[in-house]
Design a protein around this motif. Structure first.
Motif, mmCIF file in Angstrom:
data_model
loop_
_atom_site.group_PDB
_atom_site.id
_atom_site.type_symbol
_atom_site.label_atom_id
_atom_site.label_comp_id
_atom_site.label_asym_id
_atom_site.label_seq_id
_atom_site.Cartn_x
_atom_site.Cartn_y
_atom_site.Cartn_z
ATOM 1 N N PHE A 27 -8.420 5.435 -1.873
ATOM 2 C CA PHE A 27 -8.436 4.023 -2.245
ATOM 3 C C PHE A 27 -7.489 3.750 -3.407
ATOM 4 O O PHE A 27 -6.691 2.816 -3.372
ATOM 5 N N SER A 28 -7.590 4.579 -4.452
ATOM 6 C CA SER A 28 -6.733 4.360 -5.619
ATOM 7 C C SER A 28 -5.259 4.546 -5.265
ATOM 8 O O SER A 28 -4.399 3.764 -5.678
ATOM 9 N N HIS A 29 -4.960 5.597 -4.486
ATOM 10 C CA HIS A 29 -3.568 5.871 -4.093
ATOM 11 C C HIS A 29 -3.025 4.757 -3.207
ATOM 12 O O HIS A 29 -1.913 4.239 -3.441
ATOM 13 N N ALA A 30 -3.785 4.387 -2.183
ATOM 14 C CA ALA A 30 -3.322 3.366 -1.244
ATOM 15 C C ALA A 30 -3.189 2.011 -1.929
ATOM 16 O O ALA A 30 -2.274 1.235 -1.615
ATOM 17 N N LEU A 31 -4.084 1.712 -2.865
ATOM 18 C CA LEU A 31 -4.025 0.421 -3.568
ATOM 19 C C LEU A 31 -2.761 0.322 -4.415
ATOM 20 O O LEU A 31 -2.074 -0.705 -4.406
ATOM 21 N N VAL A 32 -2.446 1.390 -5.134
ATOM 22 C CA VAL A 32 -1.248 1.390 -5.969
ATOM 23 C C VAL A 32 0.006 1.259 -5.111
ATOM 24 O O VAL A 32 0.912 0.463 -5.414
ATOM 25 N N ILE A 33 0.083 2.030 -4.037
ATOM 26 C CA ILE A 33 1.252 1.970 -3.147
ATOM 27 C C ILE A 33 1.402 0.576 -2.545
ATOM 28 O O ILE A 33 2.513 0.024 -2.471
ATOM 29 N N SER A 34 0.295 -0.031 -2.140
ATOM 30 C CA SER A 34 0.346 -1.347 -1.516
ATOM 31 C C SER A 34 0.795 -2.428 -2.492
ATOM 32 O O SER A 34 1.608 -3.296 -2.153
ATOM 33 N N LEU A 35 0.283 -2.373 -3.703
ATOM 34 C CA LEU A 35 0.619 -3.401 -4.693
ATOM 35 C C LEU A 35 2.039 -3.248 -5.230
ATOM 36 O O LEU A 35 2.715 -4.241 -5.513
ATOM 37 N N LEU A 36 2.498 -2.008 -5.374
ATOM 38 C CA LEU A 36 3.796 -1.779 -5.995
ATOM 39 C C LEU A 36 4.960 -1.800 -5.015
ATOM 40 O O LEU A 36 6.047 -2.285 -5.352
ATOM 41 N N PRO B 199 -3.869 -8.777 4.295
ATOM 42 C CA PRO B 199 -3.535 -7.666 5.213
ATOM 43 C C PRO B 199 -3.292 -6.351 4.483
ATOM 44 O O PRO B 199 -3.639 -5.282 4.993
ATOM 45 N N ARG B 200 -2.695 -6.433 3.299
ATOM 46 C CA ARG B 200 -2.444 -5.206 2.541
ATOM 47 C C ARG B 200 -3.755 -4.572 2.084
ATOM 48 O O ARG B 200 -3.898 -3.348 2.117
ATOM 49 N N LEU B 201 -4.701 -5.391 1.651
ATOM 50 C CA LEU B 201 -6.004 -4.850 1.248
ATOM 51 C C LEU B 201 -6.750 -4.265 2.444
ATOM 52 O O LEU B 201 -7.459 -3.259 2.313
ATOM 53 N N LYS B 202 -6.563 -4.878 3.607
ATOM 54 C CA LYS B 202 -7.173 -4.336 4.825
ATOM 55 C C LYS B 202 -6.611 -2.963 5.139
ATOM 56 O O LYS B 202 -7.349 -2.045 5.542
ATOM 57 N N GLN B 203 -5.300 -2.791 4.948
ATOM 58 C CA GLN B 203 -4.671 -1.483 5.166
ATOM 59 C C GLN B 203 -5.203 -0.450 4.181
ATOM 60 O O GLN B 203 -5.395 0.718 4.536
ATOM 61 N N VAL B 204 -5.428 -0.876 2.940
ATOM 62 C CA VAL B 204 -5.970 0.029 1.918
ATOM 63 C C VAL B 204 -7.357 0.513 2.332
ATOM 64 O O VAL B 204 -7.672 1.709 2.259
ATOM 65 N N LEU B 205 -8.202 -0.399 2.765
ATOM 66 C CA LEU B 205 -9.564 -0.041 3.185
ATOM 67 C C LEU B 205 -9.542 0.845 4.428
ATOM 68 O O LEU B 205 -10.350 1.766 4.554
#
Length: 228
Positions: A31-40, A48-54
């Motif tokens: 979650f932490s890794h995917a969230l950082v990659i998605s936001l940055l 949609p990006r948060l859905k990909q993170v989840l």
């Protein structure tokens, strides 16, 4: 008697607990890794990006939990006296790990996210290689008993060194090995990225493109250059 304290249910509880820990660890890590990659590094609407993170978090947790269940279950089964027995614990753990990886990580059954199983396996591979190198060094030092020279120039067998001296010697060899390993790894990855980048793992390739491929970029002011 409480189920949690009943020895009859202990093997099942250990399997479930391992699965639970796999879900928690995998969830937190991905979650932490995917969230950082998605936001940055990704653009577009936030939902949609948060859905990909989840989704990535769920996939990672599923992989770790599934392997934990299979591994612990195999350990319990093969430890039975009718099979390998508790005396063969190292062999049992190797076989259980192999079966678990065949089902979860090998992509033979196409049950789990291939990108995540690929990443986790490569992560473990590098650690296994380093660990094997350290074990081989320990075996060599213990069996061959090579000679080393002290500050006075006297030859001393490895076994005659003090515990502190042996520790310093091993640390020195480990550090030198890591130095050459790091040099070779990064030299090769930059070469491969230049000549055949399609063979590198996609996330590594994308991160390298973002960091190093700046030749064609232009900046009209310091704000653009710094990315603010």
């Amino acid at each position: 008697m409480n189920i949690l304290t009943n020895p009859l249910y202990r093997p099942l509880l250990e399997i479930l607990r391992a699965a639970r820990n796999g879900i928690v660890y995998g969830g937190k890590l991905r979650f932490s890794h995917a969230l950082v990659i998605s936001l940055l590094y990704r653009s577009g609407p936030l939902a949609p990006r948060l859905k990909q993170v989840l989704e990535a978090t769920k996939n990672h947790a599923e992989v770790l939990a599934s392997f934990a269940i299979i591994y612990k279950a195999c350990c319990k089964i093969f430890a039975h006296e009718a099979l390998l027995g508790p005396k063969n614990l190292p062999l049992i753990k190797f076989v259980a790990g192999s079966i678990g990886s065949w089902i979860v990580y090998s992509q033979h059954f196409d049950l789990f996210h291939s990108g995540i199983t690929h990443q986790i396996t490569l992560y473990c591979f590098s650690r296994v290689m380093i660990a094997c190198g350290k074990m081989l060094l320990d075996q060599y030092l213990s069996c061959a008993q090579p000679k080393f020279r002290n500050y006075a120039g006297d030859a001393i067998l490895y076994k005659d060194l003090t515990a502190n001296q042996q520790k310093k010697l091993k640390s020195s060899v480990y550090n030198k090995s890591w130095k050459y390993f790091a040099i070779l790894t990064w030299g090769l990855v930059m070469l491969i990225y230049d000549i055949q980048p399609q063979y590198l793992q996609s996330s590594l390739r994308h991160s390298m493109a973002y960091i190093y491929d700046v030749e064609m970029e232009t900046w009209s002011n310091w704000r653009e250059f710094l990315g603010f």
